[in-house]
Write a protein that holds these residues in place. Structure first.
Motif, PDB file in Angstrom:
ATOM      1  N   ARG A 272       0.829  -1.212   0.000  1.00  0.00           N
ATOM      2  CA  ARG A 272       0.000   0.000   0.000  1.00  0.00           C
ATOM      3  C   ARG A 272       0.859   1.256   0.000  1.00  0.00           C
ATOM      4  NH1 ARG A 272      -4.826  -1.594   4.337  1.00  0.00           N
ATOM      5  NH2 ARG A 272      -5.966  -3.025   2.933  1.00  0.00           N
ATOM      6  N   SER A 273       1.895   1.265   0.811  1.00  0.00           N
ATOM      7  CA  SER A 273       2.762   2.441   0.868  1.00  0.00           C
ATOM      8  C   SER A 273       3.474   2.657  -0.458  1.00  0.00           C
ATOM      9  CB  SER A 273       3.793   2.296   2.001  1.00  0.00           C
ATOM     10  OG  SER A 273       3.165   2.242   3.258  1.00  0.00           O
TER      11      SER A 273
ATOM     12  N   GLN B 293       1.149   4.250  -2.982  1.00  0.00           N
ATOM     13  CA  GLN B 293       0.923   5.677  -2.705  1.00  0.00           C
ATOM     14  C   GLN B 293       2.106   6.528  -3.123  1.00  0.00           C
ATOM     15  OE1 GLN B 293       0.098   5.674   1.486  1.00  0.00           O
ATOM     16  NE2 GLN B 293      -1.959   4.786   1.251  1.00  0.00           N
TER      17      GLN B 293
END
Length: 296
Positions: A117-118, A121
């Motif tokens: 997820r990081s 992003q």
């Protein structure tokens, strides 16, 4: 060795593809069919490659061809070269060059989802592809991935590794068996029965037990799924890193802390050569997430 043609001056992709097809099929006829070439053409191409290298790559003494020791080493090099070429000329890859992260099992454990997820992003222009490959280096030495998450010592040549963390070990036992009644277990508790070993990508061997106290019987499997199935079926117990309990829950398997087994290092590995330009960012993000204990 005579090939019926002059020595090849330059190794081309067709030589590598022919060799890899023979290595995969174990038979020139099937390799030729896969390449849509004639059997004599594949045989000549393979012989020309061997003549150029000055070594035998394939043992032709039996009906089913097998690789020589030199052929085994060259297979990984050839596969990496072909994969790099195919990737370089892929039109889609020119627009979005994904970063391929291999793992054989359990990935980054509970930190896997935060990492993915990081990354999405911070680097939306570079997809991070997490690939499970049942191989000791998770496809890294064959060029199938750009980096890999590996557990335990890795002695494959040409790799650079860094330790991300150390994981405790757990015992994996049959859920309705007597060992599951214990809150914790020791190596000696498991040695009384068979031990299920993943000999392809696992890190556990009988050397984990002290000499003279090793399990009398083992059951060998080739991947994590078969490892779990064998344990659930009551064929034996297993030992793995703690992340396995998070990433591979199974109704028929109970995980228990193994209090007297050494920890397992989790490594981030890459090839010792120019690679994907975002590899430093991947390493930095992995250390950041682990350092902040971002996990479910």
């Amino acid at each position: 060795m005579s090939t019926g043609q002059g020595p090849v001056r330059t190794v081309e992709l067709r030589h590598l593809r022919a060799f890899l097809a023979v290595a995969e099929a174990g038979n020139v006829t099937r390799a030729a069919a896969a390449l849509r070439l004639t059997q004599p053409a594949v045989s000549r191409t393979l012989a020309a490659l061997e003549q150029h290298l000055g070594v035998r790559l394939v043992d032709r003494s039996t009906h089913h061809l097998s690789l020589t020791p030199e052929g085994v080493v060259f297979r990984d090099k050839a596969a990496a070269a072909v994969a790099a070429f195919d990737e370089a000329v892929d039109p889609g890859g020119l627009r979005h060059w994904p970063l391929r992260l291999g793992h054989a099992w359990s990935a980054l454990g509970p930190y896997t989802t935060p990492l993915l997820r990081s990354w999405q992003q911070r680097h939306p222009e570079t997809p991070l592809e997490l690939l499970r490959i049942d191989d000791r280096t998770a496809g890294l030495t064959r060029g199938e991935v750009d980096a890999a998450l590996l557990r335990g010592p890795v002695d494959a040549p040409g790799l650079v590794t860094e330790v991300l963390l150390s994981e405790d070990r757990v015992a994996a036992v049959t859920a309705d068996g007597p060992l599951a009644a214990h809150a914790t277990l020791r190596l000696a508790d498991l040695a009384g029965g068979p031990i299920v070993l993943n000999t392809v990508s696992g890190t556990t061997t009988v050397d984990l037990w002290p000499r003279g106290a090793r399990p009398a019987a083992t059951v060998t499997v080739a991947n994590t799924d078969d490892w779990l199935t064998a344990i659930a079926a009551g064929r034996g117990s297993g030992v793995s890193a703690a992340s396995t309990a998070d990433m591979h829950p199974h109704a028929g398997v109970a995980y228990r802390p193994l209090v007297d087994a050494p920890a397992v290092p989790l490594l981030l590995a890459r090839r010792d050569a120019p690679g994907h330009p975002t590899l430093p960012e991947l390493a930095s993000l992995a250390h950041e997430i682990i350092g902040r204990n971002i996990a479910p």
